[in-house]
Design a protein around this motif. Structure first.
Motif: not given
Ligand code: PEP
Ligand code: MN
Length: 263
Positions: A20, A32, A220, A226, A233
């Motif tokens: 991320p 993640a 992500h 996020a 992402a």
């Protein structure tokens, strides 16, 4: 070749950094890390100290973010990389044994920072400045080398141009050019270059085709949640697809995809 916690950058291999934009909490970075590992990435990324355009935007969890990142990396057997913005943060990076120090685009010419981290004995990934020429970028790498750094990785992440359709303009020219000008490994970050998920897989393929030693991408588990860069992402499935393609591209250009460390 540069060694990042047992993972090689440069030489014949193709290496992938994924994770991320920022470390947001224990559960989400663990999630993640699992996603990055299962997809086949080699190094886990995540910012603890974030250089945000707005002072009101999430600034990162700081030292706690580094602790959570390292723990997540350890849980899946991946080395970790995180951005350092100030020499005063160096003890936190060393305390948590962050495997590679990332110098962000905004700090490429922060020579005080470069000198301070060059002596730290950790590999450094130096991103290209927002409007830096190739010559200026190499001079910044020279600062690191001159002050003691042994492992330097260059990272092209797009530059400012008149174009507004993408976040930045990815300059793939640097790949064949840097092969002539330097022996340093060079990777590409198509996430910050494009800023649009759909563009990231084709730009990754193009980067490997043009000679990149790897790619660094943001992913992500739930991009909409996020706290930074969610709009760019990759979803877990998109990351897996990108890495599957990276293997094919690596073979097509006579390179090998670095074998991920087994846990
Ligand atoms: C990042 O990697 O999250 C980042 C801030 O990148 P850049 O320095 O290239 O903007
Ligand atoms: Mn980011």
């Amino acid at each position: 070749m540069v060694d990042v916690g047992g993972v090689p950058f440069g030489g014949r291999g193709i290496t992938v950094i994924a994770g991320p934009c920022s470390v947001e909490g224990k559960e989400v970075i663990l999630e993640a890390a699992g996603i990055a590992k299962r997809a086949g990435a080699h190094v886990l990324r995540g910012g603890g100290f974030k250089p945000r355009t707005s002072p009101y935007a999430f600034q990162g969890l700081g030292k706690e973010g580094l602790r959570l990142l390292k723990a997540a990396g350890d849980s899946v057997g991946m080395p970790v990389i995180s951005e350092i913005m100030d020499a005063a943060q160096l003890p936190a990076f060393l305390d948590h044994d962050i495997d590679c120090l990332q110098v962000g685009a905004r700090n490429m010419q922060n020579f005080t920072l470069l000198k301070a981290i060059a002596r730290a004995g950790k590999p450094v990934m130096l991103k290209r400045g927002l409007s830096a020429t190739i010559e200026e970028w190499l001079q910044a790498a020279e600062y690191l080398a001159a002050f003691g750094s042994e492992g330097i990785i260059l990272c092209e992440r797009g530059i400012r141009t008149f174009e507004t359709a993408t976040r930045n303009t990815l300059d793939l020219t640097v790949l064949p050019l840097m092969r002539q000008w330097t022996h340093l490994p060079i990777i590409v970050d198509p996430s910050h270059a494009a800023g649009i998920p759909a563009l990231i897989p084709p730009l990754s393929r193009a980067s490997i085709a043009a000679g990149a030693d790897g790619v660094a991408v943001e992913c992500h588990p739930r991009p909409k949640e996020a706290r930074s860069d969610g709009a760019q992402a990759l979803l877990p499935g998109e990351l897996s697809g990108l890495i599957a393609d990276a293997r094919i591209m690596a073979a097509a250009v006579g390179r090998s995809f670095v074998a991920p460390v087994r846990v």
